[in-house]
Design an enzyme around this catalytic site. Structure first.
Site, PDB file in Angstrom:
ATOM      1  N   THR A 157       1.654  -4.155   4.237  1.00  0.00           N
ATOM      2  CA  THR A 157       1.537  -4.380   5.677  1.00  0.00           C
ATOM      3  C   THR A 157       0.993  -5.767   6.028  1.00  0.00           C
ATOM      4  OG1 THR A 157      -0.655  -3.380   5.722  1.00  0.00           O
ATOM      5  CG2 THR A 157       1.224  -1.928   6.186  1.00  0.00           C
ATOM      6  N   ASP A 158       0.327  -6.430   5.065  1.00  0.00           N
ATOM      7  CA  ASP A 158      -0.334  -7.695   5.409  1.00  0.00           C
ATOM      8  C   ASP A 158       0.639  -8.751   5.932  1.00  0.00           C
ATOM      9  OD1 ASP A 158      -2.672  -6.532   4.665  1.00  0.00           O
ATOM     10  OD2 ASP A 158      -3.099  -7.853   2.979  1.00  0.00           O
ATOM     11  N   LYS A 205       0.410  -6.968  12.844  1.00  0.00           N
ATOM     12  CA  LYS A 205      -0.654  -6.096  12.336  1.00  0.00           C
ATOM     13  C   LYS A 205      -1.918  -6.472  13.086  1.00  0.00           C
ATOM     14  CE  LYS A 205      -2.954  -4.637   8.071  1.00  0.00           C
ATOM     15  NZ  LYS A 205      -2.958  -4.677   6.600  1.00  0.00           N
ATOM     16  N   GLU A 229      -1.412 -28.450  27.534  1.00  0.00           N
ATOM     17  CA  GLU A 229      -2.644 -28.977  26.928  1.00  0.00           C
ATOM     18  C   GLU A 229      -2.410 -30.276  26.156  1.00  0.00           C
ATOM     19  OE1 GLU A 229      -5.780 -28.110  27.312  1.00  0.00           O
ATOM     20  OE2 GLU A 229      -5.245 -26.520  28.718  1.00  0.00           O
ATOM     21  N   THR A 249       0.818  -1.218   0.000  1.00  0.00           N
ATOM     22  CA  THR A 249       0.000   0.000   0.000  1.00  0.00           C
ATOM     23  C   THR A 249       0.847   1.262   0.000  1.00  0.00           C
ATOM     24  OG1 THR A 249      -1.843  -1.097   1.070  1.00  0.00           O
ATOM     25  CG2 THR A 249      -1.702   1.261   1.399  1.00  0.00           C
ATOM     26  N   TYR A 294      -8.297   0.212  -3.003  1.00  0.00           N
ATOM     27  CA  TYR A 294      -7.319   0.811  -3.927  1.00  0.00           C
ATOM     28  C   TYR A 294      -6.447  -0.312  -4.501  1.00  0.00           C
ATOM     29  CZ  TYR A 294      -4.822  -0.047   0.338  1.00  0.00           C
ATOM     30  OH  TYR A 294      -4.315  -0.681   1.436  1.00  0.00           O
TER      31      TYR A 294
HETATM   32  C1  SIN Z   1      -1.018  -2.955   2.780  1.00  0.00           C
HETATM   33  O1  SIN Z   1       0.097  -2.777   2.338  1.00  0.00           O
HETATM   34  O2  SIN Z   1      -1.444  -2.247   3.736  1.00  0.00           O
HETATM   35  C2  SIN Z   1      -1.972  -4.010   2.301  1.00  0.00           C
HETATM   36  C3  SIN Z   1      -1.584  -4.647   1.045  1.00  0.00           C
HETATM   37  C4  SIN Z   1      -0.286  -5.401   1.138  1.00  0.00           C
HETATM   38  O3  SIN Z   1       0.010  -5.960   2.186  1.00  0.00           O
HETATM   39  O4  SIN Z   1       0.441  -5.406   0.128  1.00  0.00           O
END
Ligand code: SIN
Length: 363
Positions: A126-127, A199, A320, A46, A60
């Protein structure tokens, strides 16, 4: 005659002035701190995304803007480092693969071995940013700073977070205080360690947190401030080496839930999984219907790591499940997705479950 003398005098004064000014500039340059050389490796996400309008903050397209454009958008970078950009990939990070990681790690190690590179910033979706950060934390062979950065809003959005995050990441990578602390993540004015950050929100700008174990510090007023470090081994002290690897062992994650069955587990094992991360409920509990499948998989040679889907806490060994008797490994505090990374790398060294457990308690 008088006019000629005056002109000669003026020329001499001007000459002296020019020489004196040049000397002052040379002294200033010698006194000014030398800027660090930081290479930005861009991988997409992103931070390099663009939307249909300035108010498009979801829906997007990720990974459309190139690294030179990212650098150009933040002219302030040239004040904190000599910045150089390379486009390594241009992908959304949900499509990150083991092959991408091996390519990226090898490039990072090659660059950091050079005297002309002082630090590295990796722009990333971020994923799966936390996964790439942890992978690099285990395989980078250098104490020089490596900083991952992303953005929750695309570059075209009102109040995009990418430019300030990138600026912070570069100044962090250029700062000697970031050396030797493992791979770092710079998001939203905060510094996180690769092992423990995750995240935690689908879309808000403050998505990155190190919930219980705590972030490492802040970036404020153009300076990093560190307050803690991870006690776990990383980078130059880690025993993993990807320099001759062209692939990683297959390790898959089986997610625990009420009414769980063994369909996914059986399919992964049949597909050749060398390791299974069981992301159990609670403290890594295994459903009665699933336990025989895990035991059979272990007997067949697959390594079983019990982890938890909960997100916080230590996975108690012999809690467990009787891990000693079943020859299972536990994930300590690693999330299932990070346990998968450690197990893949650990399996390049050993199949011995005692050794594997040692690694889970050390990294
Ligand atoms: C992001 O970057 O926030 C989402 C998409 C990705 O991880 O490439």
């Amino acid at each position: 005659m008088l006019q000629q003398k005056t002109a000669q005098f003026m020329a001499a004064v001007l000459g002296m002035f020019i020489i004196a000014t040049a000397q002052v500039h040379a002294q200033d340059a010698a006194k000014a701190p030398k800027l660090a050389n930081v290479t930005i490796l861009a991988t997409g996400g992103t931070i390099a995304g663009s939307g249909a309008s300035s108010t498009t903050t979801v829906g997007y397209t990720a990974a459309t803007v190139g690294v030179q454009q990212l650098i150009k958008a933040v002219p302030e970078l040239s004040k904190v480092a000599n910045v150089n950009g390379e486009q390594v990939f241009q992908i959304a990070s949900e499509s990150m693969t083991n092959d991408h990681w091996l390519t990226l790690a090898k490039r990072v190690n090659t660059l950091l071995a050079q005297n002309t590179v002082d630090g590295i910033v990796i722009t990333h979706g971020t994923d799966t940013l936390e996964e790439t950060a942890y992978f690099l934390n285990l395989v980078v062979k250098s104490r020089k700073p490596v900083v991952l950065v992303g953005a929750m809003r695309p570059s075209t959005a009102l109040s995009a977070d990418g430019p300030i995050n990138l600026y912070n990441a570069v100044l962090l990578a250029a700062d000697p205080s970031a050396a030797g602390k493992g791979v770092l993540v710079a998001m939203g004015d905060q510094i996180h360690g690769a092992r423990d950050v995750s995240k935690t929100n689908t879309s808000t700008p403050d998505a990155f947190k190190t919930t219980e174990l705590g972030m490492l510090g802040y970036i404020q007023g153009g300076k990093p401030f560190f307050y803690r470090v991870s006690t776990r081994k990383h980078t130059a002290d880690a025993e993993f080496d990807v320099s001759n690897l062209t692939s990683l062992p297959q390790v898959d994650i089986v997610y625990g839930y009420a009414n769980m069955n063994t369909v996914a587990l059986d399919a992964f094992v049949a597909a050749g999984a060398k390791g299974i991360i069981h992301a159990g409920t609670g403290d890594g509990s295994v459903a009665a219907k699933v336990k025989p499948g895990l035991i059979a998989a272990r007997k067949g040679g697959t390594i079983i790591v019990r982890a938890s889907r909960v997100g916080q806490g230590i996975l108690a060994r012999n809690g467990e499940a009787n891990d000693d008797e079943l020859d299972f490994v536990v994930s300590d505090t690693l999330s299932p997705q990070k346990a998968r990374i450690l197990l893949m790398l650990a399996l390049t060294k050993t199949n011995n479950t005692k050794e594997l457990q040692r690694m889970f308690y050390n990294y």
